[in-house]
Motif scaffolding. Structure first.
Motif, PDB file in Angstrom:
ATOM      1  N   GLU A  16       0.828  -1.211   0.000  1.00  0.00           N
ATOM      2  CA  GLU A  16       0.000   0.000   0.000  1.00  0.00           C
ATOM      3  C   GLU A  16       0.867   1.268   0.000  1.00  0.00           C
ATOM      4  N   LEU A  17       1.988   1.224   0.731  1.00  0.00           N
ATOM      5  CA  LEU A  17       2.873   2.395   0.851  1.00  0.00           C
ATOM      6  C   LEU A  17       3.846   2.524  -0.318  1.00  0.00           C
ATOM      7  N   GLY A  18       3.750   1.612  -1.296  1.00  0.00           N
ATOM      8  CA  GLY A  18       4.609   1.690  -2.480  1.00  0.00           C
ATOM      9  C   GLY A  18       5.965   1.048  -2.293  1.00  0.00           C
ATOM     10  N   GLY A  19       6.079   0.124  -1.334  1.00  0.00           N
ATOM     11  CA  GLY A  19       7.355  -0.547  -1.107  1.00  0.00           C
ATOM     12  C   GLY A  19       7.762  -1.395  -2.297  1.00  0.00           C
ATOM     13  N   LYS A  20       9.034  -1.324  -2.670  1.00  0.00           N
ATOM     14  CA  LYS A  20       9.576  -2.176  -3.732  1.00  0.00           C
ATOM     15  C   LYS A  20      10.024  -3.479  -3.076  1.00  0.00           C
ATOM     16  N   MET A  21       9.291  -4.564  -3.336  1.00  0.00           N
ATOM     17  CA  MET A  21       9.491  -5.807  -2.611  1.00  0.00           C
ATOM     18  C   MET A  21      10.560  -6.674  -3.286  1.00  0.00           C
ATOM     19  N   GLY A  26      14.615 -15.362   2.213  1.00  0.00           N
ATOM     20  CA  GLY A  26      13.397 -16.159   2.096  1.00  0.00           C
ATOM     21  C   GLY A  26      12.123 -15.413   2.439  1.00  0.00           C
ATOM     22  N   TRP A  27      12.225 -14.089   2.576  1.00  0.00           N
ATOM     23  CA  TRP A  27      11.061 -13.260   2.904  1.00  0.00           C
ATOM     24  C   TRP A  27      10.887 -12.169   1.860  1.00  0.00           C
ATOM     25  N   GLU A  28       9.630 -11.836   1.558  1.00  0.00           N
ATOM     26  CA  GLU A  28       9.348 -10.682   0.697  1.00  0.00           C
ATOM     27  C   GLU A  28       9.409  -9.433   1.561  1.00  0.00           C
ATOM     28  N   MET A  29      10.430  -8.615   1.310  1.00  0.00           N
ATOM     29  CA  MET A  29      10.680  -7.451   2.159  1.00  0.00           C
ATOM     30  C   MET A  29      10.839  -6.203   1.301  1.00  0.00           C
ATOM     31  N   PRO A  30      10.486  -5.023   1.841  1.00  0.00           N
ATOM     32  CA  PRO A  30      10.662  -3.784   1.081  1.00  0.00           C
ATOM     33  C   PRO A  30      12.123  -3.322   1.100  1.00  0.00           C
ATOM     34  N   VAL A  31      12.709  -3.168  -0.068  1.00  0.00           N
ATOM     35  CA  VAL A  31      14.082  -2.644  -0.118  1.00  0.00           C
ATOM     36  C   VAL A  31      14.054  -1.119  -0.034  1.00  0.00           C
ATOM     37  N   GLN A  32      12.958  -0.513  -0.536  1.00  0.00           N
ATOM     38  CA  GLN A  32      12.794   0.937  -0.446  1.00  0.00           C
ATOM     39  C   GLN A  32      11.342   1.292  -0.737  1.00  0.00           C
ATOM     40  N   ILE A  37      16.128   5.182  -1.101  1.00  0.00           N
ATOM     41  CA  ILE A  37      17.057   4.777  -0.039  1.00  0.00           C
ATOM     42  C   ILE A  37      17.729   5.990   0.598  1.00  0.00           C
ATOM     43  N   MET A  38      18.204   6.904  -0.214  1.00  0.00           N
ATOM     44  CA  MET A  38      18.892   8.091   0.317  1.00  0.00           C
ATOM     45  C   MET A  38      17.941   8.923   1.184  1.00  0.00           C
ATOM     46  N   GLY A  39      16.724   9.135   0.703  1.00  0.00           N
ATOM     47  CA  GLY A  39      15.746   9.916   1.462  1.00  0.00           C
ATOM     48  C   GLY A  39      15.381   9.245   2.775  1.00  0.00           C
ATOM     49  N   GLU A  40      15.197   7.924   2.729  1.00  0.00           N
ATOM     50  CA  GLU A  40      14.837   7.180   3.942  1.00  0.00           C
ATOM     51  C   GLU A  40      15.990   7.192   4.953  1.00  0.00           C
ATOM     52  N   HIS A  41      17.210   7.054   4.453  1.00  0.00           N
ATOM     53  CA  HIS A  41      18.397   7.117   5.307  1.00  0.00           C
ATOM     54  C   HIS A  41      18.477   8.482   6.002  1.00  0.00           C
ATOM     55  N   ASP A 214       4.059  12.973  12.472  1.00  0.00           N
ATOM     56  CA  ASP A 214       4.656  13.785  11.406  1.00  0.00           C
ATOM     57  C   ASP A 214       6.124  13.447  11.140  1.00  0.00           C
ATOM     58  N   ASP A 215       6.828  12.956  12.154  1.00  0.00           N
ATOM     59  CA  ASP A 215       8.268  12.726  12.000  1.00  0.00           C
ATOM     60  C   ASP A 215       8.618  11.334  11.489  1.00  0.00           C
ATOM     61  N   CYS A 216       7.624  10.440  11.339  1.00  0.00           N
ATOM     62  CA  CYS A 216       7.926   9.033  11.044  1.00  0.00           C
ATOM     63  C   CYS A 216       7.550   8.658   9.614  1.00  0.00           C
ATOM     64  N   GLU A 217       8.505   8.076   8.898  1.00  0.00           N
ATOM     65  CA  GLU A 217       8.296   7.602   7.532  1.00  0.00           C
ATOM     66  C   GLU A 217       8.758   6.149   7.418  1.00  0.00           C
ATOM     67  N   PRO A 218       8.165   5.366   6.516  1.00  0.00           N
ATOM     68  CA  PRO A 218       8.621   3.984   6.337  1.00  0.00           C
ATOM     69  C   PRO A 218       9.996   3.948   5.684  1.00  0.00           C
ATOM     70  N   ALA A 219      10.803   2.971   6.076  1.00  0.00           N
ATOM     71  CA  ALA A 219      12.147   2.806   5.524  1.00  0.00           C
ATOM     72  C   ALA A 219      12.394   1.325   5.271  1.00  0.00           C
ATOM     73  N   GLY A 220      13.175   1.035   4.231  1.00  0.00           N
ATOM     74  CA  GLY A 220      13.377  -0.349   3.806  1.00  0.00           C
ATOM     75  C   GLY A 220      14.777  -0.874   4.080  1.00  0.00           C
ATOM     76  N   LEU A 221      15.044  -2.038   3.511  1.00  0.00           N
ATOM     77  CA  LEU A 221      16.315  -2.735   3.739  1.00  0.00           C
ATOM     78  C   LEU A 221      17.514  -1.934   3.257  1.00  0.00           C
ATOM     79  N   GLY A 222      17.330  -1.155   2.181  1.00  0.00           N
ATOM     80  CA  GLY A 222      18.453  -0.381   1.647  1.00  0.00           C
ATOM     81  C   GLY A 222      18.970   0.630   2.645  1.00  0.00           C
ATOM     82  N   ALA A 223      18.047   1.403   3.238  1.00  0.00           N
ATOM     83  CA  ALA A 223      18.448   2.394   4.235  1.00  0.00           C
ATOM     84  C   ALA A 223      18.958   1.718   5.500  1.00  0.00           C
ATOM     85  N   ARG A 224      18.373   0.577   5.855  1.00  0.00           N
ATOM     86  CA  ARG A 224      18.830  -0.142   7.047  1.00  0.00           C
ATOM     87  C   ARG A 224      20.312  -0.519   6.887  1.00  0.00           C
TER      88      ARG A 224
END
Length: 365
Positions: A16-21, A26-32, A37-41, A214-224
């Motif tokens: 729903e949030l537009g995550g690139k899976m 072995g898991w379907e996870m959002p990379v960004q 990635i830069m923005g999330e970081h 307001d301060d919280c945004e989703p972040a994926g594996l790339g930023a992690r």
């Protein structure tokens, strides 16, 4: 036929949030997400990022003297771990290598352990086989999310005042929006933050409540990955593995004095010898000159042209504003300021050995 990747309780929210899976361990996870990635970081460093880490293994240990029994598998002082405290550690093998790294929490009537996603098939049978009289239960009905960044205390604390009271490496059970969660003040970004274990049927609801701040945004594996690299934190399978000792990996700080002295864990002979005499190689920070990142397996040479090691993790560090890397160099090398050459696609790239971390860690002590 390979098994289809599994989905975490937050899968529908990621889509729903537009995550690139992508398939990760072995898991379907959002990379960004659309922020990139830069923005999330950068957002996590400045405010707060929400990460899904539900692929990690969550394990409950029940029985008598669980902490003492864990000390037969790990070089950490778990017998003296106080209730409400968490401690980073690792399983060692008979050769003194690292089988996996983990977080162990004393939850009072049980111990709560989080292990790496890709190694749960190894770690849980390992504990079951060796923790005599301890009931080892992997829990599959809970999500795990991490809220990380300087605003994490407000994002979580506005919904759960008890979270504000926790210091780094402390854990408690408290309600978030009427949902009982285990909240631990720790993470994998170098920033202040929390990892929160949530019943799976409430995981999206609680995550939405965090994201409504307001301060919280989703972040994926790339930023992690870029965040943990700047923070100088090891990634299992890259920077540490079955052949690497904790001393080589510069993880001496994660073994308490009593345990270093008394041993009694797998591979203690090698580890104690390396503590006394030094290891054959050590993990260091490496700052490539220029803009080209140095990835895993890139060769490190001294200025005379001899191979002295290789890169284990590398990429672009958005906070640093350039490429950053970690890798192993042989004994006699590795002092901060030492100039080295990296061989990237056959070309020599100058670099310098630097102290870790690249970005100061901001834990709530």
């Amino acid at each position: 036929m390979t098994d289809a990747p599994k989905r975490t309780p937050l899968y529908d929210l990621h889509v729903e949030l537009g995550g690139k899976m992508v398939d990760f361990a072995g898991w379907e996870m959002p990379v960004q997400y659309p922020m990139g990635i830069m923005g999330e970081h950068n957002h996590t460093r400045a405010k707060a990022g929400l990460f899904d880490v539900s692929h990690m293994g969550q394990v409950i240990l029940r029985g008598e003297n669980v902490g003492e029994k864990l000390e037969t598998l790990c070089p950490q002082a778990y017998a003296t771990l106080k209730e409400g405290k968490a401690r980073y550690g690792f399983f060692t093998n008979e050769e003194g290598g690292i089988m996996d790294d983990l977080i162990v929490s004393n939850a009072g009537d049980h111990f709560f352990v989080v292990v790496n996603a890709a190694l749960r098939h190894q770690d849980i049978p390992h504990m079951t086989a060796h923790l005599d009289g301890v009931e080892v239960t992997e829990i599959f009905d809970r999500a795990l999310v991490a809220v990380q960044g300087p605003s994490a205390e407000n994002v979580v604390g506005d919904l759960c005042p008890a979270a504000r009271e926790l210091k780094f490496m402390e854990t408690t059970v408290a309600d978030i929006n009427g949902v009982e969660c285990r909240i631990s003040r720790l993470g994998y970004t170098g920033e202040d933050g929390y990892e929160i274990s949530i019943p799976e049927d409430k995981a999206i609801e609680v995550s939405r409540a965090f994201l409504a701040h307001d301060d919280c945004e989703p972040a994926g594996l790339g930023a992690r990955d870029s965040l943990r690299l700047e923070a100088g934190l090891c990634l299992y399978g890259n920077d540490i593995d079955q052949s690497t000792s904790p001393v080589e990996a510069s993880l001496g700080w994660a073994m308490q004095k009593r345990r270093k002295e008394e041993g009694g864990f797998p591979g203690a002979a090698r580890i104690q010898k390396e503590l006394a005499e030094g290891a054959a190689k050590k993990l260091v920070g490496i700052k490539p000159e220029g803009r080209a990142p140095a990835r895993q397996h890139v060769e490190i040479q001294c200025l005379e042209g001899n191979t002295i090691g290789e890169i284990t993790s590398g990429g672009f560090g958005p906070t640093v504003g350039g490429p950053v890397a970690m890798g192993y160099v042989s004994a006699g090398h590795g002092e901060p300021g030492e100039k080295v050459n990296l061989i990237i696609r056959g070309k020599v790239q100058p670099a310098e050995i630097v102290s870790l971390p690249f970005v100061q860690q901001n834990y709530k002590r």
